[in-house]
Design an enzyme around this catalytic site. Structure first.
Site, PDB file in Angstrom:
ATOM      1  N   ASN A 164      -7.615 -15.507  -4.307  1.00 40.24           N
ATOM      2  CA  ASN A 164      -7.419 -16.920  -3.977  1.00 40.24           C
ATOM      3  C   ASN A 164      -8.796 -17.516  -3.772  1.00 40.24           C
ATOM      4  O   ASN A 164      -9.722 -16.814  -3.370  1.00 40.24           O
ATOM      5  CB  ASN A 164      -6.595 -17.060  -2.693  1.00 40.24           C
ATOM      6  CG  ASN A 164      -7.178 -16.243  -1.554  1.00 40.24           C
ATOM      7  OD1 ASN A 164      -6.969 -15.024  -1.485  1.00 40.24           O
ATOM      8  ND2 ASN A 164      -7.921 -16.898  -0.696  1.00 40.24           N
ATOM      9  N   HIS A 169       0.854  -1.185   0.000  1.00 38.74           N
ATOM     10  CA  HIS A 169       0.000   0.000   0.000  1.00 38.74           C
ATOM     11  C   HIS A 169       0.891   1.237   0.000  1.00 38.74           C
ATOM     12  O   HIS A 169       1.644   1.465   0.950  1.00 38.74           O
ATOM     13  CB  HIS A 169      -0.900   0.019   1.235  1.00 38.74           C
ATOM     14  CG  HIS A 169      -1.913  -1.091   1.232  1.00 38.74           C
ATOM     15  ND1 HIS A 169      -3.245  -0.874   1.000  1.00 38.74           N
ATOM     16  CD2 HIS A 169      -1.772  -2.411   1.392  1.00 38.74           C
ATOM     17  CE1 HIS A 169      -3.885  -2.028   1.041  1.00 38.74           C
ATOM     18  NE2 HIS A 169      -3.009  -2.987   1.273  1.00 38.74           N
ATOM     19  N   HIS A 218      -6.835  -0.292   7.172  1.00 39.74           N
ATOM     20  CA  HIS A 218      -7.602  -1.477   7.559  1.00 39.74           C
ATOM     21  C   HIS A 218      -7.824  -1.503   9.070  1.00 39.74           C
ATOM     22  O   HIS A 218      -6.948  -1.115   9.846  1.00 39.74           O
ATOM     23  CB  HIS A 218      -6.851  -2.757   7.165  1.00 39.74           C
ATOM     24  CG  HIS A 218      -6.668  -2.937   5.697  1.00 39.74           C
ATOM     25  ND1 HIS A 218      -5.563  -2.459   5.037  1.00 39.74           N
ATOM     26  CD2 HIS A 218      -7.455  -3.535   4.768  1.00 39.74           C
ATOM     27  CE1 HIS A 218      -5.665  -2.761   3.743  1.00 39.74           C
ATOM     28  NE2 HIS A 218      -6.810  -3.411   3.552  1.00 39.74           N
ATOM     29  N   TYR A 253      -7.744  -4.135  10.808  1.00 39.15           N
ATOM     30  CA  TYR A 253      -6.795  -5.068  11.439  1.00 39.15           C
ATOM     31  C   TYR A 253      -5.450  -4.420  11.748  1.00 39.15           C
ATOM     32  O   TYR A 253      -4.665  -4.932  12.545  1.00 39.15           O
ATOM     33  CB  TYR A 253      -6.590  -6.336  10.587  1.00 39.15           C
ATOM     34  CG  TYR A 253      -5.959  -6.125   9.224  1.00 39.15           C
ATOM     35  CD1 TYR A 253      -4.600  -5.844   9.083  1.00 39.15           C
ATOM     36  CD2 TYR A 253      -6.726  -6.231   8.074  1.00 39.15           C
ATOM     37  CE1 TYR A 253      -4.034  -5.656   7.827  1.00 39.15           C
ATOM     38  CE2 TYR A 253      -6.163  -6.050   6.816  1.00 39.15           C
ATOM     39  CZ  TYR A 253      -4.817  -5.763   6.706  1.00 39.15           C
ATOM     40  OH  TYR A 253      -4.264  -5.573   5.470  1.00 39.15           O
TER      41      TYR A 253
END
Ligand code: HPA
Length: 281
Positions: A234, A60, A82, A84
């Protein structure tokens, strides 16, 4: 909160030149290349903006890029905040507030996500039709500022049916395989277990990720028209339950590197799609 927004906005407005941005764009993990083709670009690192949080995660870049794409004045967030990473929900969504205050009335969001729909493959794109909010905190919790939006904003049609139709038509014309589906937003940072993936799919989700939902909630609170695309980085392990012991560890476990690489490959299609959308907004 209002003072913070005003401070960032007052700093940014003169740097953006004459025209206020019409469209805010948030680029997710590995998708930053879209910002390379902006005409008349002006780059402003997050670190230089008063009251802005600072990005920390690898992949980022952490800057705003202002300019024009397809004749539309845009404000691109290259890198997002984020939950998190430790930011509060107010920090995660702060750039959306600032983009709105600067004049943006449309929000285009991109992200890298895991596919929990068994038909999805790594590298596919999914236009977000709706989301399931599974974050443990809410960006609108606490005092509501009526100047920013209503206390109880509707989340029906949170993802603009008009923009979804435009994107689906564009994908057909451009020969891009585009799924439509539901994005589940989870806090992370651990990826989901196979059992969680099966459960998420049973609960109506097609893709899962760690962003986007708070940003779209705040943009809708502010009355912005929203559009989101997930790059399926994914596919979730489509393992039967109970798990055969021979499969108990996946030969291709998901990693941040895999996510970044798949996003880069799909980003060409994504760029064409976003350009088309901007042209026809
Ligand atoms: N889960 C959650 N977030 C993600 C994933 C995933 O599998 N892939 C990329 N972002």
């Amino acid at each position: 909160m209002l003072d913070k927004i005003n401070e960032s906005t007052a700093f940014l407005a003169p740097l953006l030149g004459g025209e206020p941005p019409r469209v805010a764009i948030i680029l997710g993990s590995g998708l930053g290349a879209f910002a390379d083709d902006i005409a008349g670009r002006r780059e402003i690192p997050y670190a230089a903006i008063p009251r802005f949080p600072v990005s920390t995660v690898a992949g980022h870049a952490g800057r705003l890029v202002a300019g024009e794409i397809e004749g539309k004045s845009v404000l691109v967030m290259q890198g997002r905040f984020h939950f998190y990473e430790g930011y509060s929900m107010q920090e995660v969504t702060f750039p959306v507030r600032v983009a709105h205050a600067l004049g943006a009335r449309t929000l285009l969001v991109t992200n890298a996500a895991g596919g929990v729909n068994p038909l999805f493959r790594a590298g596919d794109l999914m236009v977000i039709e709706d989301h399931v909010n599974m974050f443990p905190d809410h960006p609108l919790r606490g005092e509501n500022h009526d100047a920013l939006g209503p206390r109880f904003p509707s989340m029906e049609f949170a993802y603009s049916p008009r923009l979804i139709s435009l994107a689906v038509a564009a994908a057909e014309r451009l020969g891009i395989r585009l799924h439509r589906g539901v994005y589940a937003g989870l806090q992370g940072p651990s990826f989901e277990t196979p059992a969680e993936c099966r459960w998420l799919h049973a609960a109506g989700a097609d893709a899962v990720g760690m962003s986007t939902v708070p940003e779209v909630i705040v943009a809708r609170h502010a009355g912005m028209e929203c559009f989101g695309v997930s790059v399926i980085a994914n596919s979730a392990p489509p393992l039967p339950s109970p798990l055969p012991s021979s499969l108990s560890s996946s030969p291709h476990p998901v990693s941040h590197e895999v996510v970044l690489e798949q996003s880069r490959q799909a980003s060409l299609h994504l760029s064409s799609l976003l350009r088309h959308l901007l042209r026809h907004l």
